[in-house]
Design a protein around this motif. Structure first.
Motif, mmCIF file in Angstrom:
data_model
loop_
_atom_site.group_PDB
_atom_site.id
_atom_site.type_symbol
_atom_site.label_atom_id
_atom_site.label_comp_id
_atom_site.label_asym_id
_atom_site.label_seq_id
_atom_site.Cartn_x
_atom_site.Cartn_y
_atom_site.Cartn_z
ATOM 1 N N GLY A 103 0.804 -1.227 0.000
ATOM 2 C CA GLY A 103 0.000 0.000 0.000
ATOM 3 C C GLY A 103 0.835 1.274 0.000
ATOM 4 N N PHE A 104 2.174 1.140 0.101
ATOM 5 C CA PHE A 104 3.044 2.322 0.118
ATOM 6 C C PHE A 104 4.019 2.289 -1.062
ATOM 7 C CE2 PHE A 104 1.300 1.991 4.287
ATOM 8 C CZ PHE A 104 1.013 3.310 4.619
ATOM 9 N N THR A 105 4.661 3.424 -1.318
ATOM 10 C CA THR A 105 5.516 3.525 -2.512
ATOM 11 C C THR A 105 6.885 4.106 -2.186
ATOM 12 O OG1 THR A 105 4.632 5.731 -2.960
ATOM 13 C CG2 THR A 105 3.538 3.877 -4.065
ATOM 14 N N GLU A 106 7.804 3.858 -3.104
ATOM 15 C CA GLU A 106 9.163 4.408 -3.015
ATOM 16 C C GLU A 106 9.162 5.803 -3.635
ATOM 17 O OE1 GLU A 106 12.145 2.598 -1.683
ATOM 18 O OE2 GLU A 106 10.288 1.912 -0.760
ATOM 19 N N SER A 107 8.408 6.703 -3.034
ATOM 20 C CA SER A 107 8.252 8.049 -3.605
ATOM 21 C C SER A 107 8.527 9.077 -2.520
ATOM 22 C CB SER A 107 6.833 8.225 -4.102
ATOM 23 O OG SER A 107 5.940 8.111 -3.004
ATOM 24 N N PHE A 108 8.811 10.282 -2.948
ATOM 25 C CA PHE A 108 9.055 11.348 -1.958
ATOM 26 C C PHE A 108 8.598 12.693 -2.491
ATOM 27 C CE2 PHE A 108 12.816 11.413 -4.664
ATOM 28 C CZ PHE A 108 13.071 12.762 -4.827
ATOM 29 N N ASP A 109 8.334 13.589 -1.578
ATOM 30 C CA ASP A 109 8.096 15.002 -1.902
ATOM 31 C C ASP A 109 9.147 15.825 -1.175
ATOM 32 O OD1 ASP A 109 5.879 14.368 -3.402
ATOM 33 O OD2 ASP A 109 4.472 15.588 -2.224
ATOM 34 N N PHE A 110 9.505 16.927 -1.798
ATOM 35 C CA PHE A 110 10.425 17.886 -1.199
ATOM 36 C C PHE A 110 9.587 19.118 -0.845
ATOM 37 C CE2 PHE A 110 14.358 20.708 -2.453
ATOM 38 C CZ PHE A 110 14.466 21.132 -1.147
ATOM 39 N N LEU A 111 9.543 19.455 0.427
ATOM 40 C CA LEU A 111 8.743 20.594 0.878
ATOM 41 C C LEU A 111 9.650 21.727 1.360
ATOM 42 C CD1 LEU A 111 6.056 18.807 3.151
ATOM 43 C CD2 LEU A 111 6.008 19.102 0.669
ATOM 44 N N VAL A 112 9.266 22.950 1.030
ATOM 45 C CA VAL A 112 9.939 24.129 1.587
ATOM 46 C C VAL A 112 8.860 24.952 2.292
ATOM 47 C CG1 VAL A 112 11.325 26.180 1.125
ATOM 48 C CG2 VAL A 112 11.607 24.154 -0.321
ATOM 49 N N ASP A 113 9.009 25.167 3.580
ATOM 50 C CA ASP A 113 7.975 25.839 4.378
ATOM 51 C C ASP A 113 6.605 25.213 4.133
ATOM 52 O OD1 ASP A 113 9.799 27.730 5.445
ATOM 53 O OD2 ASP A 113 9.634 28.949 3.624
ATOM 54 N N GLY A 114 6.566 23.927 4.017
ATOM 55 C CA GLY A 114 5.290 23.237 3.835
ATOM 56 C C GLY A 114 4.667 23.391 2.457
ATOM 57 N N LEU A 115 5.454 23.832 1.495
ATOM 58 C CA LEU A 115 4.954 23.918 0.111
ATOM 59 C C LEU A 115 5.756 22.930 -0.736
ATOM 60 C CD1 LEU A 115 3.064 25.421 -1.850
ATOM 61 C CD2 LEU A 115 4.830 27.147 -2.124
ATOM 62 N N GLU A 116 5.042 22.108 -1.491
ATOM 63 C CA GLU A 116 5.732 21.107 -2.309
ATOM 64 C C GLU A 116 6.473 21.788 -3.459
ATOM 65 O OE1 GLU A 116 3.268 17.942 -4.078
ATOM 66 O OE2 GLU A 116 4.654 18.051 -5.778
ATOM 67 N N VAL A 117 7.764 21.533 -3.555
ATOM 68 C CA VAL A 117 8.505 22.046 -4.714
ATOM 69 C C VAL A 117 8.936 20.923 -5.640
ATOM 70 C CG1 VAL A 117 9.321 24.145 -3.569
ATOM 71 C CG2 VAL A 117 10.756 22.110 -3.547
ATOM 72 N N SER A 118 8.839 19.676 -5.188
ATOM 73 C CA SER A 118 9.255 18.570 -6.039
ATOM 74 C C SER A 118 8.610 17.270 -5.593
ATOM 75 C CB SER A 118 10.780 18.417 -5.968
ATOM 76 O OG SER A 118 11.184 17.277 -6.682
ATOM 77 N N SER A 119 8.378 16.388 -6.583
ATOM 78 C CA SER A 119 7.981 15.013 -6.298
ATOM 79 C C SER A 119 8.910 14.107 -7.079
ATOM 80 C CB SER A 119 6.560 14.740 -6.796
ATOM 81 O OG SER A 119 5.626 15.286 -5.920
ATOM 82 N N GLY A 120 9.235 12.960 -6.482
ATOM 83 C CA GLY A 120 10.107 12.038 -7.196
ATOM 84 C C GLY A 120 9.999 10.661 -6.615
ATOM 85 N N GLY A 121 10.825 9.771 -7.109
ATOM 86 C CA GLY A 121 10.829 8.428 -6.558
ATOM 87 C C GLY A 121 11.412 7.419 -7.521
#
Ligand code: ATP
Ligand code: MG
Length: 420
Positions: A330-348
């Motif tokens: 149910g989970f993935t090898e993915s990540f988000d990069f947050l700056v001050d709680g705002l997403e600037v990137s998604s990857g995985g």
């Protein structure tokens, strides 16, 4: 010092005879002298004009100015020009509707309507100079790490990545769409070249009027073979951020003007999706009027004292079909990069097995037969690989502390705006 740093260091006015082309930013009129501040390709410069000899050009006009640059205690930059000649290179039919040297107080709508002239404001000038440096940092970092730049098509037929946010376009007697990202192409290219990146337009038919969404933005994308896991991708983003901050640290004038900070070192905490939720619980940062990402950002700030955060291991239903499932169901090898709680990137990490990929497509309601070009890469075998995408305007917004992503967008495309 690399090429960017040395060329930036040279980019200042020097003492001695000078001949410059610039825009007149302000005029202070005194009895015998006028003091102009002009902005040319080396930034702002104070010009002292003897009114008995020369005519004062209007604010907003373009001029060629000759004279001697001398040191001066009174000028902000420590230098000024004693002017010997001023020539107007064009005669404006109107005065600028905004100040060129102060924050514009008009509504953002008006600023964007009159973009041609609002871009001449020195705050705006500072934003796009910094944005250019951030884009350079991305290219320089990836080149340095052995990536090659690719250019994938923005007109695409067949299957898209899913979701409803696709712009359809008439393509002769067929229907095509505008690329939502270079995702499928950069994966194919990764199968051929190993390490690839692209800087290019991304189209999202997102009918949401938020301070962080555009319908067209500039994607900073990369894709690479992996040895271990997705942490290698976070390492790359961390190094890119380090370089971007180093480049921005050279922009002293812009930093002063916009008032943003540069942290001295970049060590980005990495926490799992579950840990992120526990932190929100622990610090009680969840409120109805803000996004979950914002609540995570605030909790991380309290926990680690960091504006930057990686969250990894998102649930399957939050991520697209091509992300690699984790060993935890149910989970993935993915990540988000947050700056001050705002997403600037998604990857995985991406799925590299054909059967699993087709299964995940079907589970997300997509028809594998609509993706023959993409799937053929997997038929012939794909390396273990992964990548990420950042939005240039979002990164600029976050690093410069701007309220709205439109302020870091040269010509805004959103649900209400197609012009200018
Ligand atoms: P969000 O959840 O913020 O809508 P997303 O998860 O849909 O973004 P991705 O597909 O992960 O976006 O895109 C990668 C990056 O591109 C994002 O992290 C963000 O920096 C940027 N981005 C995505 N959508 C937009 C948009 N509509 N306007 C500006 N930038 C965007
Ligand atoms: Mg995302």
């Amino acid at each position: 010092m690399n090429q960017f740093e040395s060329s930036h260091a040279r980019n200042q006015y020097e003492i001695g005879a000078a001949d410059i082309s610039a825009i007149v930013q302000t005029v202070r009129d005194h009895k015998r002298f006028a003091f102009l501040v002009v902005r040319g390709d080396r930034g702002e410069l104070q010009i002292v004009v003897d009114k008995s000899k020369l005519e004062i050009p209007p604010v907003g006009s373009f001029v060629r100015i000759q004279g001697d640059i001398v040191s001066s205690e009174k000028a902000n930059s420590g230098i000024e020009m004693q002017c010997s000649s001023i020539a107007l290179t064009s005669k404006p039919a109107a005065l600028p509707p905004f100040p060129l040297d102060k924050p514009i107080e008009a509504s953002l709508d008006l600023v964007l309507d009159l973009r041609a002239v609002s871009l001449r404001n020195n705050y705006s000038d500072a934003v796009f100079r910094c944005q250019s440096a951030i884009g350079n940092a991305f290219r320089d970092q990836l080149h340095y790490e052995g990536f090659i730049e690719i250019h994938s098509p923005k007109l695409v037929g067949g299957g898209t990545e899913g979701g409803a946010d696709v712009f359809k376009v008439a393509y002769f007697d067929r229907e095509a769409s505008l690329a939502q990202s270079p995702q499928l192409y950069k994966q194919i290219a990764c199968g051929a070249f190993g390490k690839v990146y692209e800087v290019g337009p991304v189209f999202r038919a997102e009918n949401s009027n938020t301070s962080r969404h555009l319908t067209e933005f500039t994607g900073l994308d990369f894709e690479t073979t992996l040895h271990r896991d997705q942490h290698e991708l976070m390492d790359i983003e961390e190094r890119f951020l380090g370089r971007a901050l180093k480049y921005l640290s050279l922009f002293q004038r812009e930093r002063q003007l916009l008032g943003f900070d540069i942290p001295s070192e970049v060590q980005i905490p990495r926490i799992s999706w579950q840990e992120a939720n526990q932190l929100v619980e622990k610090h009680g940062t969840s409120t109805p009027d803000q996004t979950h990402d914002k609540a995570i950002g605030q909790a991380a700030k309290l926990e680690f004292g960091s504006r930057f955060l990686f969250v990894y291991g998102y649930p399957e239903d939050e991520k697209p079909f091509y992300v690699m499932p984790s060993s935890e169901p149910g989970f993935t090898e993915s990540f988000d990069f947050l700056v001050d709680g705002l997403e600037v990137s998604s990857g995985g990490e991406r799925i590299n097995d054909l059967a699993l990929l087709e299964e995940r497509m079907k589970a997300k309601g997509l028809a594998p037969e609509q993706y023959p070009g993409y799937l053929s890469a997997f038929k012939y075998g794909m390396p273990k690989h992964g990548g990420a995408g950042l939005g240039l305007e979002r990164v600029t917004q976050c690093l410069l502390g701007l309220h709205n992503v439109r302020e870091s967008t040269l010509f805004v495309r959103d649900p209400r705006r197609l012009d200018p």
